[in-house]
Write a protein that holds these residues in place. Structure first.
Motif, PDB file in Angstrom:
ATOM      1  N   HIS A  65       0.835  -1.191   0.000  1.00 13.38           N
ATOM      2  CA  HIS A  65       0.000   0.000   0.000  1.00 13.38           C
ATOM      3  C   HIS A  65       0.875   1.249   0.000  1.00 13.38           C
ATOM      4  CE1 HIS A  65      -3.983  -1.856   0.687  1.00 13.38           C
ATOM      5  NE2 HIS A  65      -3.260  -2.807   1.263  1.00 13.38           N
ATOM      6  N   VAL A  66       0.372   2.289  -0.665  1.00 13.01           N
ATOM      7  CA  VAL A  66       1.092   3.555  -0.770  1.00 13.01           C
ATOM      8  C   VAL A  66       0.435   4.584   0.138  1.00 13.01           C
ATOM      9  CG1 VAL A  66       1.826   5.408  -2.324  1.00 13.01           C
ATOM     10  CG2 VAL A  66       1.734   3.038  -3.145  1.00 13.01           C
ATOM     11  N   PHE A  67       1.277   5.373   0.826  1.00 13.53           N
ATOM     12  CA  PHE A  67       0.793   6.381   1.746  1.00 13.53           C
ATOM     13  C   PHE A  67       1.362   7.748   1.368  1.00 13.53           C
ATOM     14  CE2 PHE A  67       0.609   2.281   3.693  1.00 13.53           C
ATOM     15  CZ  PHE A  67      -0.589   2.273   4.382  1.00 13.53           C
ATOM     16  N   GLU A  68       0.926   8.765   2.068  1.00 10.47           N
ATOM     17  CA  GLU A  68       1.436  10.107   1.790  1.00 10.47           C
ATOM     18  C   GLU A  68       2.952  10.137   1.974  1.00 10.47           C
ATOM     19  OE1 GLU A  68      -2.204  13.143   2.848  1.00 10.47           O
ATOM     20  OE2 GLU A  68      -0.889  12.524   4.476  1.00 10.47           O
ATOM     21  N   ASN A  69       3.575  11.117   1.314  1.00  7.28           N
ATOM     22  CA  ASN A  69       5.038  11.268   1.338  1.00  7.28           C
ATOM     23  C   ASN A  69       5.745  10.074   0.696  1.00  7.28           C
ATOM     24  OD1 ASN A  69       4.819  13.757   2.780  1.00  7.28           O
ATOM     25  ND2 ASN A  69       4.500  12.581   4.661  1.00  7.28           N
ATOM     26  N   ASN A  70       5.015   9.401  -0.201  1.00  6.37           N
ATOM     27  CA  ASN A  70       5.567   8.283  -0.967  1.00  6.37           C
ATOM     28  C   ASN A  70       6.068   7.142  -0.088  1.00  6.37           C
ATOM     29  OD1 ASN A  70       5.986   7.153  -3.520  1.00  6.37           O
ATOM     30  ND2 ASN A  70       8.150   7.723  -3.514  1.00  6.37           N
ATOM     31  N   ILE A  71       5.431   6.961   1.041  1.00 12.20           N
ATOM     32  CA  ILE A  71       5.758   5.833   1.921  1.00 12.20           C
ATOM     33  C   ILE A  71       5.057   4.581   1.402  1.00 12.20           C
ATOM     34  CG2 ILE A  71       5.501   4.877   4.248  1.00 12.20           C
ATOM     35  CD1 ILE A  71       5.684   7.731   5.303  1.00 12.20           C
ATOM     36  N   ARG A  72       5.791   3.515   1.253  1.00  8.61           N
ATOM     37  CA  ARG A  72       5.223   2.248   0.807  1.00  8.61           C
ATOM     38  C   ARG A  72       5.418   1.196   1.895  1.00  8.61           C
ATOM     39  NH1 ARG A  72       4.269   1.758  -4.759  1.00  8.61           N
ATOM     40  NH2 ARG A  72       4.766   3.672  -5.903  1.00  8.61           N
ATOM     41  N   LEU A  73       4.362   0.473   2.191  1.00 11.37           N
ATOM     42  CA  LEU A  73       4.433  -0.577   3.200  1.00 11.37           C
ATOM     43  C   LEU A  73       3.866  -1.875   2.641  1.00 11.37           C
ATOM     44  CD1 LEU A  73       3.130   1.308   6.382  1.00 11.37           C
ATOM     45  CD2 LEU A  73       5.515   0.822   5.772  1.00 11.37           C
ATOM     46  N   ARG A  74       4.557  -2.963   2.912  1.00  6.89           N
ATOM     47  CA  ARG A  74       4.043  -4.282   2.538  1.00  6.89           C
ATOM     48  C   ARG A  74       3.407  -4.883   3.793  1.00  6.89           C
ATOM     49  NH1 ARG A  74       4.073  -7.514  -1.621  1.00  6.89           N
ATOM     50  NH2 ARG A  74       5.385  -6.066  -2.802  1.00  6.89           N
ATOM     51  N   LEU A  75       2.084  -4.902   3.798  1.00  2.58           N
ATOM     52  CA  LEU A  75       1.331  -5.366   4.960  1.00  2.58           C
ATOM     53  C   LEU A  75       1.045  -6.856   4.838  1.00  2.58           C
ATOM     54  CD1 LEU A  75      -1.235  -2.417   5.146  1.00  2.58           C
ATOM     55  CD2 LEU A  75       0.993  -2.606   6.280  1.00  2.58           C
ATOM     56  N   ARG A  76       1.080  -7.526   5.964  1.00  2.00           N
ATOM     57  CA  ARG A  76       0.825  -8.972   6.006  1.00  2.00           C
ATOM     58  C   ARG A  76      -0.195  -9.282   7.086  1.00  2.00           C
ATOM     59  NH1 ARG A  76       6.158  -7.972   5.413  1.00  2.00           N
ATOM     60  NH2 ARG A  76       7.255  -8.886   3.603  1.00  2.00           N
ATOM     61  N   GLY A  77      -0.963 -10.344   6.868  1.00  2.00           N
ATOM     62  CA  GLY A  77      -1.937 -10.734   7.873  1.00  2.00           C
ATOM     63  C   GLY A  77      -2.484 -12.118   7.636  1.00  2.00           C
ATOM     64  N   ASN A  78      -3.173 -12.634   8.640  1.00  2.00           N
ATOM     65  CA  ASN A  78      -3.720 -13.993   8.537  1.00  2.00           C
ATOM     66  C   ASN A  78      -5.214 -14.007   8.246  1.00  2.00           C
ATOM     67  OD1 ASN A  78      -4.859 -13.200  10.948  1.00  2.00           O
ATOM     68  ND2 ASN A  78      -3.620 -14.558  12.240  1.00  2.00           N
ATOM     69  N   PHE A  79      -5.770 -12.812   7.900  1.00  2.00           N
ATOM     70  CA  PHE A  79      -7.203 -12.754   7.625  1.00  2.00           C
ATOM     71  C   PHE A  79      -7.468 -11.755   6.499  1.00  2.00           C
ATOM     72  CE2 PHE A  79     -11.498 -10.992   8.437  1.00  2.00           C
ATOM     73  CZ  PHE A  79     -12.245 -12.160   8.354  1.00  2.00           C
ATOM     74  N   THR A  80      -8.087 -12.233   5.422  1.00  2.00           N
ATOM     75  CA  THR A  80      -8.507 -11.357   4.327  1.00  2.00           C
ATOM     76  C   THR A  80      -9.968 -11.632   4.019  1.00  2.00           C
ATOM     77  OG1 THR A  80      -7.942 -12.900   2.551  1.00  2.00           O
ATOM     78  CG2 THR A  80      -6.202 -11.417   3.296  1.00  2.00           C
ATOM     79  N   THR A  81     -10.667 -10.622   3.554  1.00  2.00           N
ATOM     80  CA  THR A  81     -12.073 -10.784   3.219  1.00  2.00           C
ATOM     81  C   THR A  81     -12.523  -9.649   2.308  1.00  2.00           C
ATOM     82  OG1 THR A  81     -14.333 -10.973   4.105  1.00  2.00           O
ATOM     83  CG2 THR A  81     -12.832  -9.507   5.260  1.00  2.00           C
TER      84      THR A  81
END
Length: 293
Positions: free
Chosen positions: A202-218
């Motif tokens: 996901h992309v955030f303000e100030n061009n910050i990019r984070l790769r998020l992980r989790g055990n639940f999607t829906t």
């Protein structure tokens, strides 16, 4: 004989399934209906119905004519209702299309007040797929701004802005180290929306990019918020979507200064040759409610 009377008779016969029931509904006789159907078939030059003493069956031409004429008759009555409501009480059916998240987490909580304000308006809320193009069968179509959509058949108006950020339940956070940097979020269990798997960038303000992980999607927004409230992880969503949970203390902001770029929700509605009274009332109502604190 005229086109509207005969076409209305044909649509009613199909809807009711018999000449007798249609005659009762239209306050006429079966023989009068039969004459109207014969006139219609003669004008069109095709057979619309196969009639026996026990059954009515549409031909292929009849099916096509029914689909088109039923919608056109509905538009006709809608036009009459829109025109007369300009000087009187607003009434009729309002068909709204919206993504599941917007429909279930935002619109549905305003509809009770809207219908109470306009009791003669009947609302149909249809779920659309994110990214889907507007549907002419809907009176108003709500989605993110469609940048590649440039149809001269529609009017677009901005409803509200949204800017997703992170939230979690106090229970999830109480036994965790304080989150002070965006990078720390990548070490937490994130509850992810959509069908892109358990790892999303996901992309955030100030061009910050984070790769998020989790055990639940829906793809179910209600389930996603419920999972966050239950302490299963951190959720990335717009503040408007979790306003009630925030007001009750069920969720709290996490790194509130970290936000995704501002996006807008738009209402698209068809350009027609008559007033959009119900549509405009609804759009103005949602603008006021969704932008109020």
């Amino acid at each position: 004989m005229d086109w509207i009377t005969c076409t209305t008779s044909f649509v009613t016969v199909v809807d009711q399934g018999s000449l007798a029931l249609a005659a009762t509904k239209l306050n006429t006789s079966s023989s009068a209906l039969s004459k109207r159907l014969s006139w219609l078939e003669k004008q069109l030059g095709v057979q619309l119905l196969k009639r026996t003493t026990r059954s009515l069956t549409m031909t292929e031409a009849g099916k096509l004519f029914y689909q088109r004429s039923a919608r056109l008759l509905e538009d006709w009555h809608q036009m009459l209702a829109e025109t007369t409501s300009t000087y009187g009480e607003v009434s009729g059916i309002l068909r709204i299309g919206a993504p599941l998240a917007t429909g279930s987490r935002l619109l549905v909580h305003y509809l009770a007040e809207f219908i109470e304000t306009y009791p003669n308006i009947q609302v149909e809320l249809h779920t659309i797929t994110p990214g889907q193009l507007p549907d002419l069968n809907l009176d108003v179509f709500i989605s993110r701004e469609l940048t590649d959509f440039n149809s001269s058949s529609y009017i677009a108006t901005r409803l509200f802005n949204f800017q997703p950020s992170f939230y979690a339940s106090p229970g999830y956070l109480e036994d965790k180290s304080q989150i002070e940097t965006p990078e720390q979020l990548t070490q937490h269990n994130c509850l992810l929306f959509g069908t892109h798997g358990h790892e999303q960038e996901h992309v955030f303000e100030n061009n910050i990019r984070l790769r998020l992980r989790g055990n639940f999607t829906t793809q179910n927004p209600e389930a996603l918020v419920a999972a966050a409230v239950a302490g299963m992880g951190i959720i990335l969503t717009g503040e408007k979507m979790v306003r009630r949970e925030l007001s009750k203390g069920l969720l709290v902001p996490v790194l509130p200064e970290l936000k995704q770029p501002v996006s807008s929700a738009y209402a698209y509605y068809p350009k027609l040759d008559y007033n959009h009274v119900k549509t405009k009332l609804f759009i103005d109502f949602i603008k006021e409610k969704s932008n109020s604190v």
